[in-house]
Each structure stands twice: as C-alpha cells, then as structure tokens.
Design an enzyme around this catalytic site. Structure first.
Site, PDB file in Angstrom:
ATOM      1  N   ASP A  57       0.812  -1.216   0.000  1.00  0.00           N
ATOM      2  CA  ASP A  57       0.000   0.000   0.000  1.00  0.00           C
ATOM      3  C   ASP A  57       0.842   1.262   0.000  1.00  0.00           C
ATOM      4  O   ASP A  57       0.346   2.336   0.318  1.00  0.00           O
ATOM      5  CB  ASP A  57      -0.926  -0.016   1.223  1.00  0.00           C
ATOM      6  CG  ASP A  57      -2.087   0.960   1.087  1.00  0.00           C
ATOM      7  OD1 ASP A  57      -2.380   1.372  -0.051  1.00  0.00           O
ATOM      8  OD2 ASP A  57      -2.687   1.320   2.103  1.00  0.00           O
ATOM      9  N   HIS A 282       3.339   4.087   6.060  1.00  0.00           N
ATOM     10  CA  HIS A 282       2.796   5.053   5.098  1.00  0.00           C
ATOM     11  C   HIS A 282       1.606   5.837   5.646  1.00  0.00           C
ATOM     12  O   HIS A 282       1.418   6.990   5.273  1.00  0.00           O
ATOM     13  CB  HIS A 282       2.423   4.349   3.786  1.00  0.00           C
ATOM     14  CG  HIS A 282       1.601   3.123   3.960  1.00  0.00           C
ATOM     15  ND1 HIS A 282       2.156   1.898   4.263  1.00  0.00           N
ATOM     16  CD2 HIS A 282       0.274   2.913   3.875  1.00  0.00           C
ATOM     17  CE1 HIS A 282       1.195   0.996   4.356  1.00  0.00           C
ATOM     18  NE2 HIS A 282       0.048   1.579   4.134  1.00  0.00           N
TER      19      HIS A 282
END
Length: 750
Positions: A57, A282
């Site tokens: 991701d 992230h």
C-alpha cells in the site's frame, strides 16, 4: 514469541523483509535501507526472512527499489500502487508505463530487474470467500475473471485479507467448495514466494519491463495520494530533523571518534533508528491518520531526537578531548573550540559559535559572579595561526552543568558569547580548530548590502521589490529571475489524502506593499527581513462541514471560503553569505486559520517541458504535464531535498528542510513549494474529524534558492541541496590527550 517462531519455522507464517511498511517517498534513502536491514535481522531471529519486497500500500514506489531489493536477495516485489496494467487483451505500451499484465519486470536506473506481482484488483481481491454454494459460484466467476484479465500465466493471485479485516476462519471449507465447483482448477492456500516461483517457471514469453519510479504519471493520478506529502507538515519537519541528526551528524561524529580509537555502542544507535522508523509506516509519516496516532508520533520523534543529540554530544566530547589545540594563556579568558564538518564535502560557511569564556562553579553566587564579570575584547585565530575577522556578542550569564563519571553533578554559571565568523574549507568528515583569546579583534571591511533592498556577492545579486518579491541575477550567466518568493494562499476543502481547491481566486502577496528591513550587514553575511500581513478567511464556508458529514467525494466539492477573515503575519528572511552560491530563506508565521494551503512561488521562465526532483538514491527527470489519462485535479509531486527547473542557459533549484511537496505551474514555469496544508478530516472510507491536521501554531521553515548555469548544473545543485541539510557545528575543546592534530580529515571519498 515461541508460538511465532514455531509458525515461521514450519512455513505457516512469513515475516519481513521490512521492519515497517513505509512510504518510500517521504522517508530518506538511508531510512529505506535501515528499514530493510532491521526487518531482515528481526525476521531471521524469528526463524526466516520472506524474500518478497512487500510494499502492498505504499503511495507510489521509488525507482531505485529494484536495485535495493535485488541486493538484499529478494526474488520478487509485490505492490498495489503506481502503475495501471491495461489487460492481457491490449497491445501494450511501447514506453513501458502501462504494462498489459499484472506480472512484469521492474527495472532500476542501474539495470537491476526484479519480478513484480502487481495487485491489479487490489490487495483484497480474495477476501471473504463464500463457503456456501449459493453465493460462491457468482463470487468466483467475478474474481477469477478479474484476476485472469491481467495475468501473464495461469497462476492467479488472490489476497485473502484487507485493512481491519479479521482472519477468515472458514477458509479451508471455502476452498474445498471451490475445488468441487471448478474441478479443472487447482486452489492452493499459498505464499507470495511460491506464487512468484510459479509465475517464473511457467513463462512462455518474456515479460514486459517497466522502468524507474512508479508514481502514476501515466495513469489517472489518483492512486498515489501525492498530497499526503503536505499533510501535517510538522511531522515531516521532525522526520527530516531526526533522519539528518542520526545519519548526517551523530553517526559521522562517532565514525570519526572510532577512527580516533574510541568505541561506540551501536545498540543505542539501533534503538534511536527503530524509534524513528516506527513513525515511517505510510499512514503515519504521510499524516493521514487520526490525531491520536500522530500525537504518539511526536513523542517517538522526541525520544529518538533526544537520544541522537546525546550520542552526537558524546561523540563530540570524545573527539574534543583528543585534539592538540592551542590553549588560552593563563590569566586570560576565552575558549579553544573546534568546527565540525560531518558532511562528505569540504564546506565554507558562516558559523555562529556559542562559547563560555569564564566559568563560575555553584549556583546563586556563581550567577552573580558571572553577571559581574567584565567582558574584554576578543580576537579569533585559526589552527594555521591566521587571525579571522569575527563578531562577538555578549549573551550574559547562562546556567550549565556537568555530569562527571566519578562524582555528583556539577552545576555552574558561565559568561557566554556568540562568535560569528566565516569558516573556510573545513575538511569533509573532519574539523578545524580556533582560539578565542583576549585582544583587539581583526576588522573586516566591506558589505554584502548594496542598499537596504539589495544583497550581492561574487555570484549573485538579489533585490527585494516593494511587495517583498525577489529579483535574482545569476552573475555567471547574466540571467535574472523575477518575482521569486511570492506567497500564495488558497482554500483547501479536501482531506489529509487529497487537496481540493476551494472556489475563488488565491490570495497572494504580489503587488501588496511589504515592510522591508535590512537586519544584518556584515562582510561575511547580510540579511533582509520582509514582513507581510495577509487577511485570510478563517475557514471554509459552512458547506464544507455538511460535505464532510455526507462524505461528499472530494473531486466533486464546489465549496468556497468564509467571508470572515483574520490577519496572518508572514515573515521572510532573505540572507546571502560571501562564499555561498545560494540565497537562504527562512519563513516564519503563526497559523491561526483553517482549511487552506500556503505556498511559496518561484517563477523561472525556463523553456523546457520537464524538470528534476530527488527521490530515494535518485535524481529523477519528470514531465511537467502528466500523461493524457490524468484526471487528478492536483498536479503536485514529491521531492525529498530538492527540485529544479533548467534549460541550456540557466535555471533554478530549490532546496528544503522538510518540505516534500511541489508543483510546476505552467505560468512562467513556476516552481511552487507547499509550506503548509491545513485540513480537518482524514477522508478515505468514513467520517473521521482530525482537528490536529489543521496545524495550528507557530512554524519556521528553511529553504534555499540555487541558481543554475544550465542543465549541466542540475547535479551540482543536488550536491548543494545535500550540503544545505547540515550546518557546520562548533563546540569547545576539553583537556586533551593530544593524539589528534589541530586540523584533520578522517575520510576521503569520491
């Protein structure tokens, strides 16, 4: 742990190779390496390392990752953003930006290639598989068709999970039913490693090759969530400070101390790095979580920075006790000190050294004695005996303390001074020494200020206009860049992930009178302060709150700004040093309004349609305008230290400390750097208010304008951007065992 180790040894659980699933664009080059090294070490301690470069991701993937993963022994990468396969029935993209298949080779600039398993139907395309026949057939028809559309072989990858998704406990029963419904297919509860080996073993034709970074330039542009580069700027600033402290200051200092015979405790550095990397996932470093997550990040940064500062100080202390420097004569006050250069390039720069010139032990009596001390005049000498012009400022009595190894703490007061001077050619990975002693100082004639609005050195002339904008002339080329450093503020009705401009025109400082003051005028450095007052809407209008509650998609929001305004004072300091080929900028302001974005604009007038920005171990050439399939209303992109626009005869680069978002605007090829983006919701899949993402409070930001002589100079600008991250540092010398000379370079490199 024992249960985890058993599962890893039996192959029931795969761990690593990363320590955390980071964002590669907003974490430094070295941080990406340490993340991989730390993750592999921990995985080995549990019984084995997954050999898949797993980045499911990450909001885009830096172009040098194949090289890094191949060197680490990975057999494949697996990720879900940054490229968009067309489907096996399509002819393919001859430029390699849109492969036909979900399996392809990804290639770094050096030629390293790695097999890539791209999640063309996302990383949850096999979640919640039905275990009842009534719904299973329709489910499998849809999901097998989706996987086959882009597959290069008969190995179809379905991922049985997602964010916030519990383990599917009836998966064995669901697969047993699938085998009965599709007897010609084989359904295997497998691993990414086995899938990669299966794909490679079944290839009948060469896979396509996709080169360089994967960041959506040739797709719709919504997938890599670039505006996270400006969400919660304070986190990015702390991250840059933390990374730079460990990598560029504390570790080089201890490397030098080790070469001088000292021993370093590597466990303390590893702990500091782990604390830092715990902020690198992230959804963490990108600033796109709820406020509680990011408050904890601030605490981690504080811990890692405190440990890094302690390690830096201890390394400096070890070295400063080994230098055979000249001492202050008896019956005089002053200080011997070193100027440290922990960067890999020799540096000349203005240094501000804070030094104690007279110490008085104790507390209350010591303070009174320090305050009563009559400060003499001081002169400054360098290691080679030459006198150096300097400016000495009295800082008054200051409290300090020692923590000796063999007795109780030792508080004291000392009379401190700030010595400002020009350090020349301090060796890379080394130091030079100076002596501040009583005597008449050497005076330096001249000035870098032509008048109250103009600064000038050998290479650069910069003039401040009445509205505070800068006209910069590069004397090497004769080229002038006009109207630099204009502030632009516009409404933002998006969220932490996505910028969405409010309706109405932006508010800028262009053409508005500013208060301009010459605040420093010396032969070594001069500076001008520019003060603006912007009347900004206090927030978006009330329609934004209704849109948030209704989860109105960001791209379709047509919302204006409040009619009520508040004054926001913005201060820009423009400084020029005698020996630097750059203009340094410091921006200060207090953010008291919401739902807006503040940028600094640098019109270049350069005649090209591409530019450069740095990434992980890379300097990337990017098109100004994305591909024809781009639908994202924002064309912002990400840098780490540097972005540049240049043609054959000139150009401009902008270096930063912790500002990761920029955009190339078509008007005059303007390089726009985002300073702050303030929003009030997380976004994504629900209603999650994030008042902390409005970023209230005081901010200080540093940038540098780097004039370039042409495209050939872009890499030199990149080097200067690296130098800009680390200042020369000064510290007093201690009682010496005199094993080191007064000037030394520990390490040379090319």
């Amino acid at each position: 742990r024992a249960r985890l180790e058993e599962m890893v040894r039996r192959g029931r659980l795969q761990v690593g190779p990363w320590y955390v699933l980071q964002d590669t664009y907003l974490t430094g080059s070295e941080s990406n390496v340490r993340n991989l090294l730390q993750g592999m070490a921990m995985a080995r301690s549990l019984g084995g390392v997954s050999r898949i470069g797993y980045l499911p991701d990450a909001f885009g993937n830096a172009g040098q990752l194949p090289q890094l993963l191949v060197q680490a022994g990975m057999i494949a990468a697996a990720f879900g953003r940054g490229v968009s396969p067309q489907g096996a029935e399509n002819p393919g993209d001859p430029e390699g930006h849109r492969p036909r298949h979900s399996e392809f080779f990804w290639q770094s600039p050096d030629g390293s290639r790695i097999l890539s398993l791209y999640f063309a139907n996302w990383y949850n395309n096999g979640m919640e598989i039905p275990a009842d026949e009534e719904t299973a057939r329709a489910w499998w028809e849809e999901h097998l068709s989706g996987a086959r559309r882009c597959a290069a072989t008969n190995h179809l990858l379905l991922m049985n999970g997602c964010d916030h998704q519990p383990v599917q406990k009836d998966l064995p029963e669901a697969l047993k039913l699938a085998r009965r419904l599709y007897p010609d297919a084989e359904f295997v509860q497998s691993s990414l490693e086995d899938c990669a080996r299966g794909v490679l073993s079944e290839l009948t034709a060469p896979l396509e090759v996709v080169s360089g970074e994967l960041e959506d330039q040739q797709t719709e542009g919504n997938n890599t969530l670039r505006n996270t580069a400006s969400a919660r700027w304070y986190l990015k600033a702390l991250n840059r400070k933390n990374e730079n402290l460990l990598q560029c200051r504390a570790e080089p200092m201890w490397a030098m101390a080790s070469l001088a015979g000292a021993s370093c405790d590597g466990d303390l550095f590893r702990h500091a790095w782990k604390l830092l990397m715990q902020n690198h996932p992230h959804d963490s470093i990108c600033g796109c979580s709820v406020d509680e997550v990011h408050r904890e990040m601030e605490t981690r940064f504080e811990k890692s920075i405190a440990l890094g500062e302690s390690l830096l100080a201890s390394g400096r202390k070890v070295l400063s006790g080994k230098i055979a420097a000249r001492t202050v004569p008896q019956r005089q006050t002053g200080a011997a000190f070193a100027v440290w250069n922990t960067s890999p390039w020799a540096k000349s720069a203005v240094v501000e050294a804070t030094l104690g010139v007279a110490r008085f032990c104790g507390v209350q009596d010591a303070r009174e004695a320090a305050a009563a001390f009559k400060l003499p005049e001081y002169r400054l000498g360098r290691s080679d005996g030459r006198e150096i012009p300097c400016r000495v400022e009295d800082l008054g009595p200051r409290f300090g303390y020692d923590l000796p190894d063999d007795r109780f703490r030792q508080p004291y007061f000392e009379r401190q001074v700030r010595v400002t001077f020009e350090a020349r050619e301090v060796p890379a990975f080394g130091y030079d020494t100076y002596l501040l002693a009583e005597g008449e100082p050497k005076r330096d004639a001249g000035s870098l200020a032509s008048d109250d609005h103009t600064l000038e050195n050998e290479w650069i002339r910069v003039r401040v206009r009445p509205d505070g904008a800068l006209d910069l002339t590069d004397k090497r080329t004769g080229r002038t860049y006009c109207g630099l450093a204009v502030f632009e503020d516009m409404g933002d009705v998006g969220d932490e992930y996505i910028f969405r401009a409010a309706t109405g025109d932006p508010i800028t400082t262009e053409g508005r009178d500013a208060r301009i003051t010459l605040i420093e005028d010396a032969p070594m450095r001069a500076a001008i302060r520019v003060e603006h007052t912007l009347e900004l809407p206090v927030r978006a209008d009330d329609a934004l709150e209704r849109a948030r509650e209704a989860m109105t998609p960001r791209p379709s929001r047509e919302i204006g700004r409040s009619a009520r305004t508040a004054p926001v004072k913005v201060e820009l300091t423009v400084s020029l040093s005698r020996r630097e080929k750059q203009v340094n900028l410091t921006v200060k302001f207090h953010n008291a309004v919401q739902d807006h974005r503040l940028r600094l604009l640098f019109p270049t007038g350069v005649r090209k349609d591409a530019h450069w920005a740095d990434s992980v171990f890379d300097l990337v050439r990017r098109p100004d305008v994305p591909g024809p399939r781009w639908t994202n209303p924002s064309r912002c992109d990400r840098m780490q230290l540097y972005a540049a626009v240049a043609d054959e005869t000139g150009g401009l680069g902008v270096a930063n400390r912790g500002l990761y978002e920029y955009e190339i605007l078509p008007e005059r090829r303007t390089l726009a750097v985002t300073l702050l983006r303030a929003v009030g919701e997380l976004g994504d899949w629900g209603v999650f208010p994030t008042p902390g993402a409005q970023c209230p409070g005081a901010y200080e930001m540093r940038l540098a304008i780097l004039p370039l002589t042409g495209e050939k100079d872009v890499e030199e600008g990149y080097r200067l951007a690296h130098c800009f991250q680390t200042d020369l540092e000064a510290s007093a010398l201690r009682e010496s065992d005199r094993t080191l000379p007064e000037r030394k370079q520990f390490l040379e490199w090319s």
